[in-house]
Design a protein around this motif. Structure first.
Motif, PDB file in Angstrom:
ATOM      1  N   GLY A  66       0.851  -1.258  -0.049  1.00 35.68           N
ATOM      2  CA  GLY A  66       0.040  -0.051  -0.013  1.00 35.68           C
ATOM      3  C   GLY A  66       0.832   1.084  -0.024  1.00 35.68           C
ATOM      4  O   GLY A  66       0.621   2.283  -0.631  1.00 35.68           O
ATOM      5  N   SER A  67       1.764   1.387   0.736  1.00 36.80           N
ATOM      6  CA  SER A  67       2.997   2.358   0.923  1.00 36.80           C
ATOM      7  C   SER A  67       3.636   2.602  -0.617  1.00 36.80           C
ATOM      8  O   SER A  67       3.608   3.629  -0.763  1.00 36.80           O
ATOM      9  CB  SER A  67       3.858   2.015   1.903  1.00 36.80           C
ATOM     10  OG  SER A  67       3.277   2.071   3.281  1.00 36.80           O
ATOM     11  N   LEU A  68       3.810   1.708  -1.074  1.00 36.17           N
ATOM     12  CA  LEU A  68       4.449   1.807  -2.381  1.00 36.17           C
ATOM     13  C   LEU A  68       3.767   2.227  -3.439  1.00 36.17           C
ATOM     14  O   LEU A  68       4.034   3.122  -4.179  1.00 36.17           O
ATOM     15  CB  LEU A  68       5.063   0.396  -2.867  1.00 36.17           C
ATOM     16  CG  LEU A  68       5.835   0.317  -4.135  1.00 36.17           C
ATOM     17  CD1 LEU A  68       7.327   1.128  -3.894  1.00 36.17           C
ATOM     18  CD2 LEU A  68       6.174  -1.131  -4.701  1.00 36.17           C
ATOM     19  N   LEU A  69       2.438   1.773  -3.528  1.00 37.18           N
ATOM     20  CA  LEU A  69       1.298   2.666  -4.353  1.00 37.18           C
ATOM     21  C   LEU A  69       1.129   4.041  -4.158  1.00 37.18           C
ATOM     22  O   LEU A  69       1.101   4.701  -5.078  1.00 37.18           O
ATOM     23  CB  LEU A  69       0.126   1.812  -4.259  1.00 37.18           C
ATOM     24  CG  LEU A  69       0.115   0.473  -4.889  1.00 37.18           C
ATOM     25  CD1 LEU A  69      -1.227  -0.310  -4.555  1.00 37.18           C
ATOM     26  CD2 LEU A  69       0.269   0.132  -6.257  1.00 37.18           C
ATOM     27  N   VAL A  70       1.363   4.389  -2.872  1.00 36.69           N
ATOM     28  CA  VAL A  70       0.893   5.979  -2.669  1.00 36.69           C
ATOM     29  C   VAL A  70       2.377   6.574  -2.876  1.00 36.69           C
ATOM     30  O   VAL A  70       2.158   7.651  -3.563  1.00 36.69           O
ATOM     31  CB  VAL A  70       0.707   6.048  -0.874  1.00 36.69           C
ATOM     32  CG1 VAL A  70       0.684   7.168  -0.639  1.00 36.69           C
ATOM     33  CG2 VAL A  70      -0.744   5.251  -0.675  1.00 36.69           C
ATOM     34  N   LEU A  71       3.557   6.086  -2.474  1.00 37.27           N
ATOM     35  CA  LEU A  71       4.834   6.585  -2.649  1.00 37.27           C
ATOM     36  C   LEU A  71       4.841   6.913  -4.312  1.00 37.27           C
ATOM     37  O   LEU A  71       5.468   8.023  -4.833  1.00 37.27           O
ATOM     38  CB  LEU A  71       6.013   6.028  -2.292  1.00 37.27           C
ATOM     39  CG  LEU A  71       6.278   6.315  -0.703  1.00 37.27           C
ATOM     40  CD1 LEU A  71       7.214   5.179  -0.248  1.00 37.27           C
ATOM     41  CD2 LEU A  71       6.672   7.680  -0.632  1.00 37.27           C
ATOM     42  N   LEU A  72       4.799   5.663  -5.181  1.00 34.99           N
ATOM     43  CA  LEU A  72       4.873   5.931  -6.430  1.00 34.99           C
ATOM     44  C   LEU A  72       3.703   6.614  -7.165  1.00 34.99           C
ATOM     45  O   LEU A  72       3.917   7.011  -8.250  1.00 34.99           O
ATOM     46  CB  LEU A  72       4.688   4.575  -7.260  1.00 34.99           C
ATOM     47  CG  LEU A  72       6.282   3.797  -6.662  1.00 34.99           C
ATOM     48  CD1 LEU A  72       6.232   2.195  -7.413  1.00 34.99           C
ATOM     49  CD2 LEU A  72       7.768   4.386  -6.950  1.00 34.99           C
ATOM     50  N   ASP A  73       2.690   7.231  -6.642  1.00 41.88           N
ATOM     51  CA  ASP A  73       1.724   7.676  -7.197  1.00 41.88           C
ATOM     52  C   ASP A  73       1.050   6.878  -8.315  1.00 41.88           C
ATOM     53  O   ASP A  73       0.775   7.430  -9.130  1.00 41.88           O
ATOM     54  CB  ASP A  73       2.073   9.153  -7.355  1.00 41.88           C
ATOM     55  CG  ASP A  73       0.645  10.288  -7.882  1.00 41.88           C
ATOM     56  OD1 ASP A  73      -0.477   9.606  -7.263  1.00 41.88           O
ATOM     57  OD2 ASP A  73       0.894  11.005  -8.232  1.00 41.88           O
ATOM     58  N   ARG A  74       1.065   5.789  -8.193  1.00 42.97           N
ATOM     59  CA  ARG A  74       0.460   4.555  -9.218  1.00 42.97           C
ATOM     60  C   ARG A  74      -0.661   4.012  -8.396  1.00 42.97           C
ATOM     61  O   ARG A  74      -0.361   3.278  -7.575  1.00 42.97           O
ATOM     62  CB  ARG A  74       1.245   3.602  -9.594  1.00 42.97           C
ATOM     63  CG  ARG A  74       2.505   4.462 -10.164  1.00 42.97           C
ATOM     64  CD  ARG A  74       2.412   4.488 -11.469  1.00 42.97           C
ATOM     65  NE  ARG A  74       3.629   4.882 -12.404  1.00 42.97           N
ATOM     66  CZ  ARG A  74       3.802   6.113 -13.110  1.00 42.97           C
ATOM     67  NH1 ARG A  74       2.811   6.995 -13.162  1.00 42.97           N
ATOM     68  NH2 ARG A  74       4.989   6.211 -13.844  1.00 42.97           N
ATOM     69  N   ALA A  75      -1.995   4.313  -8.974  1.00 44.67           N
ATOM     70  CA  ALA A  75      -2.999   3.592  -8.056  1.00 44.67           C
ATOM     71  C   ALA A  75      -2.930   4.047  -6.602  1.00 44.67           C
ATOM     72  O   ALA A  75      -3.321   3.147  -5.897  1.00 44.67           O
ATOM     73  CB  ALA A  75      -3.022   1.916  -8.368  1.00 44.67           C
ATOM     74  N   ALA A  76      -2.759   5.356  -6.325  1.00 49.30           N
ATOM     75  CA  ALA A  76      -2.437   5.919  -5.143  1.00 49.30           C
ATOM     76  C   ALA A  76      -3.794   5.426  -4.173  1.00 49.30           C
ATOM     77  O   ALA A  76      -3.814   5.316  -3.245  1.00 49.30           O
ATOM     78  CB  ALA A  76      -2.162   7.431  -4.804  1.00 49.30           C
ATOM     79  N   TRP A  77      -5.024   5.755  -5.239  1.00 51.57           N
ATOM     80  CA  TRP A  77      -6.275   5.446  -4.466  1.00 51.57           C
ATOM     81  C   TRP A  77      -6.439   3.950  -3.592  1.00 51.57           C
ATOM     82  O   TRP A  77      -7.098   3.789  -2.858  1.00 51.57           O
ATOM     83  CB  TRP A  77      -7.287   5.651  -5.286  1.00 51.57           C
ATOM     84  CG  TRP A  77      -7.429   4.538  -6.701  1.00 51.57           C
ATOM     85  CD1 TRP A  77      -6.636   4.772  -7.797  1.00 51.57           C
ATOM     86  CD2 TRP A  77      -7.838   3.367  -6.794  1.00 51.57           C
ATOM     87  NE1 TRP A  77      -6.719   3.784  -8.581  1.00 51.57           N
ATOM     88  CE2 TRP A  77      -7.629   2.889  -7.882  1.00 51.57           C
ATOM     89  CE3 TRP A  77      -8.952   2.653  -5.705  1.00 51.57           C
ATOM     90  CZ2 TRP A  77      -7.952   1.252  -8.158  1.00 51.57           C
ATOM     91  CZ3 TRP A  77      -9.115   1.408  -6.260  1.00 51.57           C
ATOM     92  CH2 TRP A  77      -8.891   0.696  -7.198  1.00 51.57           C
ATOM     93  N   LEU A  78      -5.706   3.206  -4.376  1.00 51.34           N
ATOM     94  CA  LEU A  78      -6.014   1.720  -4.015  1.00 51.34           C
ATOM     95  C   LEU A  78      -5.010   1.492  -2.807  1.00 51.34           C
ATOM     96  O   LEU A  78      -5.392   0.800  -1.830  1.00 51.34           O
ATOM     97  CB  LEU A  78      -5.288   0.447  -5.261  1.00 51.34           C
ATOM     98  CG  LEU A  78      -5.361  -0.839  -4.677  1.00 51.34           C
ATOM     99  CD1 LEU A  78      -6.687  -1.482  -4.516  1.00 51.34           C
ATOM    100  CD2 LEU A  78      -4.854  -1.546  -6.004  1.00 51.34           C
TER     101      LEU A  78
END
Length: 141
Positions: A66-78
Motif C-alpha cells: 500500500g505504501s509503495l502505491l502511494v509513494l509511486l503515485d500509481r493507483a494511489a487510491w488503491l
C-alpha cells in the motif's frame, strides 16, 4: 494565495515528500515486521491473530505494498484504500476501547482517533492524486 506558496504547493518534490511523510509509519512498521519476523509473530499472537505467520505476511504485504502505491503515485487510491482498511481493522481488533476500562481504554481511544485522522490523510492523498492525474497537473505521472 501568494505566488511562492502556489508554486510550492504545485511542486512535484513537495507532493512526493507529503506522500512520504504520510506512509513512513506504514513503511517502518512493515520493515520492522519483515526484519524481526519473530517479533511480528509475537505481535500477531498478542492480538489473537492465528495463524500468526499468515497474518504477519499479510500485514507486511499490506503495509509495504500500500505504501509503495502511494509513494509511486500509481493507483494511489488503491494504496490509500488498503492502508485505510488496515487501520480501521486494527481499531476493531486491537484498539477496542469500548471493551476496556481505565488507562488502557484511554490509550486505545487515542490510537483509534489517530488512526481515523491518518485515514483522512490517506483519503486526501487519493483525492489529490486523482485530480493531478485527471488534470495533468505538475508532478502527475
Amino acid at each position: 494565495m501568494p505566488k511562492t506558496v502556489a508554486t510550492l504547493l504545485e511542486s512535484a518534490i513537495l507532493w512526493f515528500l507529503a506522500r512520504l511523510a504520510l506512509v513512513v509509519v506504514f513503511v517502518s512498521s512493515g520493515l520492522a515486521k519483515l526484519i524481526d519476523f519473530e517479533g511480528g509473530l509475537r505481535e500477531m499472537r498478542g492480538a489473537g491473530l492465528e495463524p500468526a505467520v499468515f497474518f504477519n505476511v499479510a500485514t507486511i504485504t499490506v503495509l509495504l505494498g500500500g505504501s509503495l502505491l502511494v509513494l509511486l503515485d500509481r493507483a494511489a487510491w488503491l494504496g490509500a484504500a488498503v492502508l485505510s482498511g488496515f487501520l480501521l481493522l486494527t481499531i476493531l481488533i486491537v484498539h477496542t476501547f469500548w471493551n476496556q476500562s481505565g488507562g488502557q481504554a484511554q490509550v486505545s481511544l487515542f490510537f483509534a482517533l489517530e488512526h481515523v485522522s491518518v485515514v483522512g490523510g490517506l483519503l486526501a492523498v487519493a483525492i489529490a492524486s486523482h485530480r493531478k492525474h485527471r488534470d495533468g497537473g505538475a508532478g502527475s505521472r
